[in-house]
Design an enzyme around this catalytic site. Sequence first.
Site: not given
Ligand code: CTP
Length: 398
Positions: A207, A288, A306, A309, A324, A342
């Site tokens: 990401n 590879k 998992p 958050l 976030f 969450k």
């Molecule tokens: N987060 C986390 N673990 C994950 C995915 C996300 O702890 N597997 C946390 C991120 O650190 C952030 C928040 O969740 O604080 C939101 O993450 P985001 O990727 O925007 O949201 P998602 O839950 O993945 O939802 P979507 O992809 O549907 O927008």
Amino acid sequence: MSLQGKHILLGVTGGIAAYKACELLRLLVKAGADVEVMMTKAAAQFVGPLTFETLSGKPVAEDMWDPKMRLPHISLRKNKDLIVVAPATANIIAKAANGIADDLVSSTLLARECPLMLCPAMNVQMWRNPATVRNVRTLKGDGVLFSGPEAGNQACGDVGEGRLREPAQILEDVEAFFTPSILSGKKVLMTAGPTFEPFDPVRGITNGSSGRQAAAIAAAAIRAGAEVTIVSGPVCVSYPDKAAVIPVRQAQEMFEAVKKELAEHTPDTFIGVAAVGDWRPVEYSESKLKKEKGQDTLTIKLIKNPDILSYVGHSGLCSAVIGFAAETDNLAENARKKLDSKAADMIVVNPASAIGSTQNQASFVTKNGIEAKELSSKAELAEEIIEALADLLKKRVI
Ligand code: CTP
């Protein structure tokens, strides 16, 4: 402009590190401080007063007997919030510890009405000498603050403690001095950076995340008195020295490290800044993957990671949980959904375009509603997040 409206007197004494005082002065001025400089005759042997005069935009005080200044040591100390001496030689430390006032800098220190921060710089043997050790102990007992020294290679060729702390770190200590310790005694656990999910030894999916916002939040939390641990995916940014950093690569590793921290160190707060990969490849090839002749597509099956958050929010192990959300559409609506799903206390939502940028335009979403913030630097936003966090923690204490 963290030091806006602060009046600082910078004392420069005679050591080879005096040239670094120019950079410190520049950083203090850049941070908004109003800085006056005083220097010893020995310091002027290393760097001329004109450099300090140009950087501060004010005359430099050097001479106790300057006919233009009446009682310079008295006028210099007036209306100051802090005196910083950088570099502070063994000599000025000895004078300050014993109340000796035989030149402009030492007289001003004795006549001061505000706190004093000394940034020592000297040879390792001078620093270890029992006389210096005694003087430093006396000054600490008198409430004098110290920034450094650091250990490392010295200008004289020796190696050891006694190097002037880097100007940027002295600036952090000065900022910390002026920041009310709203998180004093609190432990903050953060996730930061991206995760990387490999599907062969050289490739994987990841990401976008620079780690810059997390670094700014960690610095603001430390300034506010918190103990900070960052579980971070691969980033190039440097985190504050005072933060404990646990490097990880994959979401699963990040999750295990967070669970371990929760169990062993009972943090009060969790801030999920990491851009955690929602999915990881089901299979990993030890070799590879090679392109086959005529192959136009590659299908990789992914399995869910998992949600860290969400785990922390639902565990109820932290008094405050902040997440976030980087969104492209329906920012407020999506953030509200994440707040609930969450079990977080606050979601900082920003447009996905903020990733990698130095600026951010965020809104804070809590169960009380949404608060839109001005476009600001990531450092400014970090300060606001820490203030909001302190409020959340206060509300938890009945
Ligand atoms: N987060 C986390 N673990 C994950 C995915 C996300 O702890 N597997 C946390 C991120 O650190 C952030 C928040 O969740 O604080 C939101 O993450 P985001 O990727 O925007 O949201 P998602 O839950 O993945 O939802 P979507 O992809 O549907 O927008």
